[in-house]
Design an enzyme around this catalytic site. Sequence first.
Site, PDB file in Angstrom:
ATOM      1  N   GLU A   1       0.727  -7.831  -1.572  1.00 26.45           N
ATOM      2  CA  GLU A   1       0.621  -9.264  -1.236  1.00 26.45           C
ATOM      3  C   GLU A   1      -0.837  -9.507  -0.884  1.00 26.45           C
ATOM      4  O   GLU A   1      -1.296  -9.122   0.197  1.00 26.45           O
ATOM      5  CB  GLU A   1       1.522  -9.603  -0.034  1.00 26.45           C
TER       6      GLU A   1
ATOM      7  N   CYS B   1      -2.577 -16.508   4.143  1.00 25.33           N
ATOM      8  CA  CYS B   1      -2.684 -16.197   2.710  1.00 25.33           C
ATOM      9  C   CYS B   1      -2.352 -17.418   1.876  1.00 25.33           C
ATOM     10  O   CYS B   1      -3.116 -17.799   0.998  1.00 25.33           O
ATOM     11  CB  CYS B   1      -1.786 -15.021   2.365  1.00 25.33           C
TER      12      CYS B   1
HETATM   13  P1  NAD Z   1      -8.027  -6.120   4.464  1.00 18.88           P
HETATM   14  O1  NAD Z   1      -7.743  -5.884   3.026  1.00 18.88           O
HETATM   15  O2  NAD Z   1      -9.400  -5.982   4.953  1.00 18.88           O
HETATM   16  O3  NAD Z   1      -7.139  -5.152   5.371  1.00 18.88           O
HETATM   17  C1  NAD Z   1      -5.728  -5.091   5.272  1.00 18.88           C
HETATM   18  C2  NAD Z   1      -5.264  -3.747   5.799  1.00 18.88           C
HETATM   19  O4  NAD Z   1      -5.702  -2.709   4.912  1.00 18.88           O
HETATM   20  C3  NAD Z   1      -5.793  -3.359   7.178  1.00 18.88           C
HETATM   21  O5  NAD Z   1      -4.748  -2.718   7.899  1.00 18.88           O
HETATM   22  C4  NAD Z   1      -6.896  -2.377   6.848  1.00 18.88           C
HETATM   23  O6  NAD Z   1      -7.173  -1.477   7.893  1.00 18.88           O
HETATM   24  C5  NAD Z   1      -6.313  -1.653   5.659  1.00 18.88           C
HETATM   25  N1  NAD Z   1      -7.263  -0.984   4.784  1.00 18.88           N
HETATM   26  C6  NAD Z   1      -8.583  -1.237   4.631  1.00 18.88           C
HETATM   27  N2  NAD Z   1      -9.105  -0.408   3.696  1.00 18.88           N
HETATM   28  C7  NAD Z   1      -8.093   0.374   3.256  1.00 18.88           C
HETATM   29  C8  NAD Z   1      -8.006   1.408   2.274  1.00 18.88           C
HETATM   30  N3  NAD Z   1      -9.051   1.800   1.566  1.00 18.88           N
HETATM   31  N4  NAD Z   1      -6.800   1.981   2.062  1.00 18.88           N
HETATM   32  C9  NAD Z   1      -5.701   1.566   2.737  1.00 18.88           C
HETATM   33  N5  NAD Z   1      -5.743   0.601   3.693  1.00 18.88           N
HETATM   34  C10 NAD Z   1      -6.921   0.008   3.946  1.00 18.88           C
HETATM   35  O7  NAD Z   1      -7.430  -7.578   4.754  1.00 18.88           O
HETATM   36  P2  NAD Z   1      -7.538  -8.422   6.087  1.00 18.88           P
HETATM   37  O8  NAD Z   1      -8.961  -8.892   6.186  1.00 18.88           O
HETATM   38  O9  NAD Z   1      -6.924  -7.696   7.208  1.00 18.88           O
HETATM   39  O10 NAD Z   1      -6.594  -9.670   5.742  1.00 18.88           O
HETATM   40  C11 NAD Z   1      -7.052 -10.827   5.119  1.00 18.88           C
HETATM   41  C12 NAD Z   1      -6.626 -10.862   3.659  1.00 18.88           C
HETATM   42  O11 NAD Z   1      -5.216 -10.657   3.551  1.00 18.88           O
HETATM   43  C13 NAD Z   1      -6.867 -12.216   3.001  1.00 18.88           C
HETATM   44  O12 NAD Z   1      -7.417 -12.031   1.715  1.00 18.88           O
HETATM   45  C14 NAD Z   1      -5.474 -12.820   2.873  1.00 18.88           C
HETATM   46  O13 NAD Z   1      -5.343 -13.785   1.872  1.00 18.88           O
HETATM   47  C15 NAD Z   1      -4.657 -11.603   2.663  1.00 18.88           C
HETATM   48  N6  NAD Z   1      -3.251 -11.852   3.042  1.00 18.88           N
HETATM   49  C16 NAD Z   1      -2.321 -11.965   2.065  1.00 18.88           C
HETATM   50  C17 NAD Z   1      -0.997 -12.249   2.377  1.00 18.88           C
HETATM   51  C18 NAD Z   1       0.038 -12.384   1.311  1.00 18.88           C
HETATM   52  O14 NAD Z   1       1.219 -12.376   1.637  1.00 18.88           O
HETATM   53  N7  NAD Z   1      -0.328 -12.502   0.059  1.00 18.88           N
HETATM   54  C19 NAD Z   1      -0.641 -12.374   3.718  1.00 18.88           C
HETATM   55  C20 NAD Z   1      -1.617 -12.253   4.702  1.00 18.88           C
HETATM   56  C21 NAD Z   1      -2.927 -11.974   4.336  1.00 18.88           C
END
Ligand code: NAD
Length: 468
Positions: A243, A277
């Site tokens: 997502e 999101c």
């Molecule tokens: P992010 O991608 O920076 O981090 C998300 C998670 O991934 C965190 O727990 C982070 O620690 C982890 N992570 C980071 N690098 C990783 C790796 N290499 N391997 C595995 N895990 C890793 O996102 P964010 O800044 O926390 O959230 C914001 C983003 O999330 C926005 O783009 C938003 O649109 C999206 N979002 C999408 C939905 C949806 O349902 N589509 C819902 C909420 C947020």
Amino acid sequence: MSEYDLLINGKAIRADRHADVLNPSTGTVVGRMPVATVDQTEAAIAAAKAAFPAWSARSSADRAAAVAAIAARIEEKSEELARLLTLEQGKPLGGLGSRFEIGGAVAWTRHTASIDLPVEVLQDTPEGRVELHRKPIGVVASITPWNWPVMIACWHIMPAIRTGNTVVVKPSPFTPLSTIRLVEIINEIVPPGVVNVVTGDNEVGALLTSHPDIGKVVFTGSTPTGRKVMQSASATLKRLTLELGGNDAGIVLADADPQAIAEGLFWGAFINNGQTCAALKRLYVHDSIYEDVCQALAAYAANVKVGDGLVEDNALGPLQNRMQFDIVSDYVRDAVAKGGRVLTGGAPSRGTGYFYPITLIADIDHGADLVDKEQFGPALPIIRYTGLDEAVAKANDNPAGLGGSVWSSDIEKAKAVASRLECGSVWINRHGAIQPNAPFGGVKQSGIGVEFGAEGLRELTTTQSVFI
Ligand code: NAD
């Protein structure tokens, strides 16, 4: 200042190292996050693997009862969870803030308890009977973001355990404490090892997505990290639900009533300060009512209070972190440099906390970051159009495809436009209102797979066709 523990195999596990979790309103320390080592992450995966045979062997009714009991327990603890969430995430307690999020966590958990995936009979003839059975996958890794951390953790964990999987959850290092507390509450109900939580740096996530004992990754976060997750999971061909980011368009048709839609447009865009999101991130308005919609939105925005989330009548808090604050500041600066007209807001707030004013930018078009990229903050670009085909083409001219909306006094006309939008969910005269019985997910680069409802539950299973 309280130091939190990991929760592995039903036990609180001390970490050698902790990191501060900061309140984005004040910059003060809310609590200290345990930083899991590789060995501790391995122990969490091993605990989930060991718990899987017994948990998956339980009847569906048994697991449904456990998930329903979890919903009731979260509800009992909702005020405690909401306060912790406000402290670490920044969102206000009231309005569409922390209490709303915890209420959502309860609602989704309860709904997940109520649905099932019974055996389907595909054929029952003299030639033979064919049944389709759904089986749990094994150990599911849940990786969550910082915007709606408790609700999203429930979106991942509850369908997984409802269908017989066990879980290791890794929250964002920006908002880990409310998830640790959530997992403690869940562990009052489920046996040791069924749900474990590890926190720490992004490396903990990377270990989960590559580990051979993880069968599926449910990831919610940004599109760039989603790509890394997919790449890392490919070596062991893990099942994936991704997502990812959105850049949702809303199209206001010429026959819409600006006064009537202003409130819906505003909250569609500014819910959780735009850090959602499926928030409205680009607004296309027909030339004939363009100025009226701009005025109505600016007038609504003038009455929305922004400030520390613990103050009851604030409706919006700060941005969650410095990185997001800088992105929003840069995109708005770029929009103004490219000729955008500031209706309200337009520059970062000074002083303590990552506060950014509600910002509306008119007379802007594609080619500016605020339109082309995901701002994930309280700044909405308003784009003028004259022809509907042009508006639809521009709405679809983006790699993201999460949500979209059409605003009109004529529902049939709006539905016809909605069907042309390239996105996983589309709303008429509202935006972003998700619910637990309707599948939610992105098309194009907003993700793979869906969550919620029976459709979402299926994604936590593999099929087995049984030929009798
Ligand atoms: P992010 O991608 O920076 O981090 C998300 C998670 O991934 C965190 O727990 C982070 O620690 C982890 N992570 C980071 N690098 C990783 C790796 N290499 N391997 C595995 N895990 C890793 O996102 P964010 O800044 O926390 O959230 C914001 C983003 O999330 C926005 O783009 C938003 O649109 C999206 N979002 C999408 C939905 C949806 O349902 N589509 C819902 C909420 C947020």
